[in-house]
Design a protein around this motif. Structure first.
Motif, short mmCIF file in Angstrom:
data_model
loop_
_atom_site.label_atom_id
_atom_site.label_comp_id
_atom_site.label_asym_id
_atom_site.label_seq_id
_atom_site.Cartn_x
_atom_site.Cartn_y
_atom_site.Cartn_z
N GLY A 1 20.63 67.50 56.69
CA GLY A 1 20.31 66.08 56.56
C GLY A 1 20.00 65.69 55.13
O GLY A 1 20.27 64.56 54.71
N GLU A 2 19.39 66.61 54.37
CA GLU A 2 19.05 66.32 52.97
C GLU A 2 20.30 66.34 52.09
O GLU A 2 20.41 65.58 51.13
N VAL A 3 21.24 67.22 52.42
CA VAL A 3 22.47 67.30 51.62
C VAL A 3 23.33 66.07 51.85
O VAL A 3 23.85 65.46 50.91
N GLY A 4 23.49 65.69 53.10
CA GLY A 4 24.32 64.54 53.42
C GLY A 4 25.76 64.93 53.66
O GLY A 4 26.29 65.86 53.04
N GLN A 5 26.41 64.22 54.58
CA GLN A 5 27.76 64.60 54.98
C GLN A 5 28.79 64.40 53.88
O GLN A 5 29.70 65.22 53.71
N GLU A 6 28.65 63.34 53.09
CA GLU A 6 29.64 63.08 52.02
C GLU A 6 29.60 64.19 50.98
O GLU A 6 30.64 64.71 50.56
N ARG A 7 28.41 64.57 50.55
CA ARG A 7 28.27 65.63 49.55
C ARG A 7 28.76 66.97 50.12
O ARG A 7 29.43 67.75 49.45
N ALA A 8 28.44 67.21 51.41
CA ALA A 8 28.86 68.46 52.05
C ALA A 8 30.38 68.53 52.16
O ALA A 8 30.98 69.60 51.99
N ALA A 9 31.00 67.39 52.47
CA ALA A 9 32.45 67.36 52.60
C ALA A 9 33.14 67.75 51.30
O ALA A 9 34.18 68.43 51.29
N ARG A 10 32.56 67.33 50.17
CA ARG A 10 33.12 67.73 48.87
C ARG A 10 32.85 69.20 48.58
O ARG A 10 33.70 69.93 48.06
N ALA A 11 31.67 69.68 48.99
CA ALA A 11 31.29 71.07 48.70
C ALA A 11 32.19 72.07 49.42
O ALA A 11 32.53 73.12 48.86
N VAL A 12 32.58 71.77 50.65
CA VAL A 12 33.37 72.74 51.41
C VAL A 12 34.83 72.78 50.94
O VAL A 12 35.61 73.61 51.43
N GLN A 13 35.20 71.91 49.99
CA GLN A 13 36.53 71.97 49.40
C GLN A 13 36.59 72.95 48.23
O GLN A 13 37.66 73.28 47.75
N VAL A 14 35.41 73.42 47.80
CA VAL A 14 35.35 74.31 46.65
C VAL A 14 35.87 75.69 47.03
O VAL A 14 35.44 76.25 48.05
N PRO A 15 36.80 76.27 46.25
CA PRO A 15 37.24 77.65 46.52
C PRO A 15 36.08 78.62 46.25
O PRO A 15 35.40 78.51 45.24
#
Length: 634
Positions: free
Chosen positions: A509-523
């Motif tokens: 909840g602190e990270v947020g879905q938008e930020r998490a969505a970008r993070a999981v694209q990182v190789p």
């Protein structure tokens, strides 16, 4: 036949249960970082806490032995119950009505069912307590009164009376629906040629409870002259009662043991009662067996015994049996991190007799006058010899030297060497030489600690133990704990990956879905981290909802489950704003990827002469810099 519990109920019960409260019934837990608790692992012997519980995530993990899971798995491993039993126990605890499928039905009622055995013991306890007020229980009431215990004390400790009958308890429990097989499995009856009969007859009965307060067995004291049985008769070993792992009174004493960092080990049920009534509310006793290694493990978990502040105080009778018990306790003394002491009552009186003859204050003074275990053992050895003769003093010195030699702390060893010389009447230099000789002959210099050098207690030798930073140390060779190795924490890139996964699992909840969505694209560099990242990505739409970690676990192969569990429980840095920390970690991961992309574009820009391609690359590089500034809040 019992039906299967509805899956939605299983999830609801788990969501409503605070795993910290459940684990806290077995282990003394202290703050272990932001949103985490830690204590000594109940699944392996350790001196430094590596067992973490994260209530917000609903999971636990030991970084020493690798055990981990949710609240159901904890009960399955801790109490060896079935999954159904675990769900039913937690549902009963929170007052939740379960629903059963496949033909309805209800809780399992097989003879081996732990819940049924506990329920039978509880019903038997109620029966015994009620019978204490019956006319034929006069010998029991008289026994208690002669030892200074009134009806209020008896009620507090649950003391009851087993009537002098072969089947009164059996008939009572049969009327409540318990089968002879269940009563036999619970240890409440014995098997004879003509069937089962009451195990306890014409005796005063104490309920023996586990650390959670559930009655698992009984201890019964002989009262009648025509009773030819043993003075004390206990429940035999059953599926729920393991005498080597049980301490009478622990359910009443555990809170104060944890708060006061103290436990008093006495020798009988009435001694426990006397101590508690005198204000020594940390008293416990073994149940029909000598004090052993398993008892130590139980005490250390409840006490949170990971430093030198705690005190373990033994009370022993001065007779031969008491001295033998003291010797056994001393043999296991090094297993404690706490300081160990011995308390002996004046005139050899045990706590119950001392309270009866001299009052509550005398019991408190007895505990306050405790002596260190080393001093007690040296005195016990030396006093066996004739110190009026040269031969006796020499023999006393030689007998006491090996005890002093086991003390690792130099200052303590020097002090006890002088004490040995004084008690045995030997010259100090002779005592020093005797202790050194004992060290050389036994290798004792690397043994018992005296508390100074062994506080580590091997804490850094266990693979997977938390490092000083609070993250798991995943050294090579830890395959037993982690089938899929985690990244080496010394590698900055992989450490960033790991920390990002930790906050995504623990603070979604602190990270947020938008930020998490970008993070999981990182190789990701580490392939194990990449598997966990992909599992998180597949569940992103539900990342802030209850059961988040469970859903991620369901997406990874079984071999990766310990890794996910460890990441979901590992300690986060203390202090500051957890949300700000979580976002900064994920932003750092994203920024690292943006720098990688920028470096690749810069390289491409230097290799191409095509104006249009150069323009596109430049636009992409500007977009990267814009995103980086946004991450930095510029």
């Amino acid at each position: 036949m019992a039906g299967r519990i509805r899956q939605s109920d299983i999830e609801e019960v788990k969501a409503r249960t605070n795993i910290g409260d459940i684990v806290g019934d077995y282990v003394s837990l202290k703050t272990g970082g932001v949103g985490a608790l830690k204590g000594l692992c109940p699944f392996h012997d350790e001196k430094s806490p590596s067992f973490y519980v994260r209530p917000g995530v609903g999971r636990y993990h030991c970084f020493g032995c690798g055990e981990g899971g949710d609240v159901y798995e904890f009960l399955l491993k801790m109490d060896h119950v079935s999954f159904t039993d675990a769900v039913e126990r937690l549902a009963a605890r929170i007052g939740y009505q379960l629903h059963y499928e496949e033909g309805g039905g209800g809780p399992s009622e097989s003879s081996g069912n732990r819940a049924r055995l506990l329920a039978a013991n509880s019903a038997a306890e109620e029966f015994f307590r009620d019978r204490l007020s019956a006319p034929d229980a006069d010998p029991g009431r008289r026994f208690l009164g002669e030892r200074g215990f009134d009806s209020v004390a008896a009620a507090h400790f649950g003391v009851g009376f087993a009537p002098k009958s072969w089947d009164e308890l059996t008939k009572h429990l049969r009327s409540k629906g318990y089968t002879p097989e269940e009563l036999l499995a619970a240890g409440l009856v014995s098997q004879g040629d003509r069937g089962v009969y009451d195990r306890f007859r014409g005796r005063l009965v104490w309920p023996i409870r586990d650390v959670t307060g559930q009655t698992i067995g009984f201890g019964a004291r002989r009262l009648l002259d025509d009773d030819k049985g043993p003075k004390y008769l206990n429940t035999p070993e059953t599926a729920v009662y393991k005498k080597a792992q049980v301490l009478y009174g622990l359910d009443l004493a555990k809170r104060d043991i944890s708060r006061q960092d103290q436990v008093v080990v006495v020798e009988g049920y009435t001694d426990v009662m006397a101590c508690h009534l005198a204000g020594i509310t940390t008293a416990v006793a073994t149940c029909g067996t000598s004090f052993g290694v398993d008892h130590i493990k139980v005490i250390r978990r409840v006490m949170g015994d990971d430093n030198s502040q705690g005190s373990v105080i033994f009370t022993f009778d001065p007779d031969a049996a008491g001295q033998k018990a003291a010797t056994r306790a001393f043999g296991e003394e090094q297993r404690f991190s706490a300081q160990t002491y011995v308390a002996v009552g004046p005139d050899g009186l045990d706590p119950c007799d001392l309270r009866l003859s001299k009052g509550d204050d005398a019991v408190r003074r007895m505990i306050d006058a405790r002596k260190p275990m080393f001093e007690f053992m040296i005195r016990q050895v030396v006093e066996r010899f004739d110190l009026d003769s040269v031969e006796g003093r020499t023999a006393a010195l030689r007998a006491g030297a090996p005890i002093v030699a086991t003390i690792r702390d130099p200052a303590s060893q020097n002090g006890y060497t002088r004490e040995l010389a004084r008690l045995s009447g030997a010259d100090l230099q002779d005592a020093i030489r005797a202790v050194r000789a004992a060290q050389r002959s036994t290798g004792a210099g690397n043994g018992r600690d005296g508390r100074a050098d062994s506080r580590d207690g091997g804490r850094n030798s266990a693979p997977g133990a938390p490092t000083s930073s609070g993250y798991p140390d995943d050294r090579p060779g830890d395959g037993a704990s982690h089938p899929v190795p985690l990244a080496e924490p010394t590698d900055p890139t992989q450490r960033t990956e790991r920390e990002s996964l930790m906050v995504l699992l623990q603070l979604p909840g602190e990270v947020g879905q938008e930020r998490a969505a970008r993070a999981v694209q990182v190789p990701f560099v580490n392939p194990t981290h990449a598997v966990v990242r992909d599992a998180i990505a597949s569940q992103l739409p539900t990342m802030a909802q209850p059961g988040w970690v469970d859903r991620v676990l369901a997406e990874v192969p079984q071999a990766y489950a310990p890794t996910v569990n460890a990441l979901a429980v590992a300690e986060l840095p203390q202090g500051g704003d957890p949300g700000r920390y979580a976002r900064s970690i994920v932003d750092g991961l994203i920024d690292r990827d943006l720098l990688r992309e920028k470096a690749e574009l810069t390289s491409r820009l230097g290799r191409t002469e095509d104006p249009e391609l150069r323009r596109q690359i430049s636009i992409a590089m500007v977009a990267i810099e814009t995103e980086r500034r946004r991450l930095r809040g510029e």
